[in-house]
Design a protein around this motif. Structure first.
Motif, PDB file in Angstrom:
ATOM      1  N   UNK A   1      -8.739 -10.822 -11.107  1.00  0.00           N
ATOM      2  CA  UNK A   1      -9.856 -11.360 -10.328  1.00  0.00           C
ATOM      3  C   UNK A   1      -9.372 -12.257  -9.189  1.00  0.00           C
ATOM      4  N   UNK A   2      -8.073 -12.266  -8.944  1.00  0.00           N
ATOM      5  CA  UNK A   2      -7.499 -13.061  -7.851  1.00  0.00           C
ATOM      6  C   UNK A   2      -6.748 -12.122  -6.907  1.00  0.00           C
ATOM      7  N   UNK A   3      -7.465 -11.546  -5.921  1.00  0.00           N
ATOM      8  CA  UNK A   3      -6.854 -10.547  -5.043  1.00  0.00           C
ATOM      9  C   UNK A   3      -5.604 -11.029  -4.316  1.00  0.00           C
ATOM     10  N   UNK A   4      -5.583 -12.285  -3.899  1.00  0.00           N
ATOM     11  CA  UNK A   4      -4.423 -12.811  -3.165  1.00  0.00           C
ATOM     12  C   UNK A   4      -3.184 -12.831  -4.055  1.00  0.00           C
ATOM     13  N   UNK A   5      -3.340 -13.334  -5.259  1.00  0.00           N
ATOM     14  CA  UNK A   5      -2.201 -13.405  -6.184  1.00  0.00           C
ATOM     15  C   UNK A   5      -1.787 -12.014  -6.662  1.00  0.00           C
ATOM     16  N   UNK A   6      -2.764 -11.158  -6.910  1.00  0.00           N
ATOM     17  CA  UNK A   6      -2.464  -9.790  -7.337  1.00  0.00           C
ATOM     18  C   UNK A   6      -1.653  -9.060  -6.263  1.00  0.00           C
ATOM     19  N   UNK A   7      -2.073  -9.196  -5.027  1.00  0.00           N
ATOM     20  CA  UNK A   7      -1.335  -8.537  -3.937  1.00  0.00           C
ATOM     21  C   UNK A   7       0.069  -9.121  -3.805  1.00  0.00           C
TER      22      UNK A   7
ATOM     23  N   UNK B   1      -2.993   2.270 -12.265  1.00  0.00           N
ATOM     24  CA  UNK B   1      -1.589   2.143 -11.849  1.00  0.00           C
ATOM     25  C   UNK B   1      -1.153   0.676 -11.834  1.00  0.00           C
ATOM     26  N   UNK B   2      -2.067  -0.212 -11.491  1.00  0.00           N
ATOM     27  CA  UNK B   2      -1.757  -1.642 -11.496  1.00  0.00           C
ATOM     28  C   UNK B   2      -1.369  -2.084 -12.901  1.00  0.00           C
ATOM     29  N   UNK B   3      -2.143  -1.664 -13.902  1.00  0.00           N
ATOM     30  CA  UNK B   3      -1.842  -2.043 -15.282  1.00  0.00           C
ATOM     31  C   UNK B   3      -0.503  -1.481 -15.744  1.00  0.00           C
ATOM     32  N   UNK B   4      -0.163  -0.272 -15.290  1.00  0.00           N
ATOM     33  CA  UNK B   4       1.106   0.335 -15.686  1.00  0.00           C
ATOM     34  C   UNK B   4       2.299  -0.346 -15.014  1.00  0.00           C
ATOM     35  N   UNK B   5       2.161  -0.636 -13.740  1.00  0.00           N
ATOM     36  CA  UNK B   5       3.294  -1.162 -12.972  1.00  0.00           C
ATOM     37  C   UNK B   5       3.431  -2.677 -13.121  1.00  0.00           C
TER      38      UNK B   5
ATOM     39  N   UNK C   1      -4.258  -2.530  -3.927  1.00  0.00           N
ATOM     40  CA  UNK C   1      -3.283  -3.576  -3.610  1.00  0.00           C
ATOM     41  C   UNK C   1      -1.867  -3.072  -3.816  1.00  0.00           C
ATOM     42  N   UNK C   2      -1.608  -2.495  -4.967  1.00  0.00           N
ATOM     43  CA  UNK C   2      -0.248  -2.036  -5.257  1.00  0.00           C
ATOM     44  C   UNK C   2       0.096  -0.800  -4.426  1.00  0.00           C
ATOM     45  N   UNK C   3      -0.887   0.070  -4.192  1.00  0.00           N
ATOM     46  CA  UNK C   3      -0.630   1.249  -3.378  1.00  0.00           C
ATOM     47  C   UNK C   3      -0.321   0.859  -1.938  1.00  0.00           C
ATOM     48  N   UNK C   4      -1.056  -0.092  -1.384  1.00  0.00           N
ATOM     49  CA  UNK C   4      -0.797  -0.524   0.002  1.00  0.00           C
ATOM     50  C   UNK C   4       0.610  -1.092   0.133  1.00  0.00           C
ATOM     51  N   UNK C   5       1.050  -1.862  -0.848  1.00  0.00           N
ATOM     52  CA  UNK C   5       2.420  -2.402  -0.829  1.00  0.00           C
ATOM     53  C   UNK C   5       3.438  -1.265  -0.932  1.00  0.00           C
TER      54      UNK C   5
ATOM     55  N   UNK D   1       3.279  -6.741  -4.252  1.00  0.00           N
ATOM     56  CA  UNK D   1       4.248  -6.530  -3.167  1.00  0.00           C
ATOM     57  C   UNK D   1       5.640  -7.029  -3.556  1.00  0.00           C
ATOM     58  N   UNK D   2       5.697  -8.121  -4.285  1.00  0.00           N
ATOM     59  CA  UNK D   2       6.989  -8.634  -4.743  1.00  0.00           C
ATOM     60  C   UNK D   2       7.663  -7.627  -5.683  1.00  0.00           C
TER      61      UNK D   2
END
Length: 176
Positions: free
Chosen positions: A80-86, A64-68, A155-159, A90-91
């Motif tokens: 590989x950067x969880x902080x930036x990915x999140x 889903x991350x790759x799609x969205x 990450x994307x699901x939590x947001x 969320x943005x």
């Protein structure tokens, strides 16, 4: 709405996108079932073992991350950067027109109507494609996945879940 195999069209403004997202564990299990990788499985541990050993596991963990977030395909270092990915997840989620959760289908449809004030269709509150799993327990497999793996889709699901819960609380508390 984005369909199963649709990458987000980056030429469309985020405000015009209606997004329904699924719990990553449920999404992953469903994908393995759909691809018939779990056809002869008789138990949850066996299902998890097959999934974890599969070369598809990592791809399905970020499906889903790759799609969205199509920018993750161009800039793989984001994965590989969880902080930036999140932050990006969320943005992006904060700017779409509507977020629904497939696990709370009825509530999501009600929220959609509350936000955009259009008449409901008589059958839209029915999930016409519910998952039918045979031979194992999805919650047990989910616990095994959560205990033994990290899913980038979290990450994307939590947001999305946080946005959904805020929208329901402020715009449609009668829905859920």
């Amino acid at each position: 709405m984005m369909a199963k195999h649709t990458y987000r069209n980056t030429s469309l403004p985020l405000q015009s996108i209606f997004l329904s997202i699924r719990d990553p564990v449920s999404r992953m299990i469903s994908q393995f079932v759909m691809e018939r990788d779990l056809n002869v499985v008789v138990g949850s541990q066996e299902a998890f073992d097959i999934m974890r050993r599969s070369p598809k596991f990592d791809r399905f963990s970020m499906y889903q991350t790759l799609l969205i977030l199509p920018e993750t395909k161009k800039n793989v270092s984001l994965l590989s950067d969880p902080t930036e990915l999140k932050r990006i997840a969320c943005e992006t989620i904060s700017k779409v027109a509507w977020v629904g959760l497939t696990g709370q289908f009825d509530c999501s449809v009600c929220l959609l109507h509350s936000m955009y004030e259009f008449s409901p269709h008589p059958k839209e509150h029915f999930n016409m494609r519910p998952a039918k799993l045979v031979g194992f327990n999805e919650s047990e497999i989910g616990e095994l996945i959560r205990k033994n793996a990290t899913l980038l889709d979290d990450f994307i699901f939590d947001c999305a879940k946080a946005r959904f819960e805020r929208d329901v609380l402020s715009l449609a508390p009668h829905c859920c």
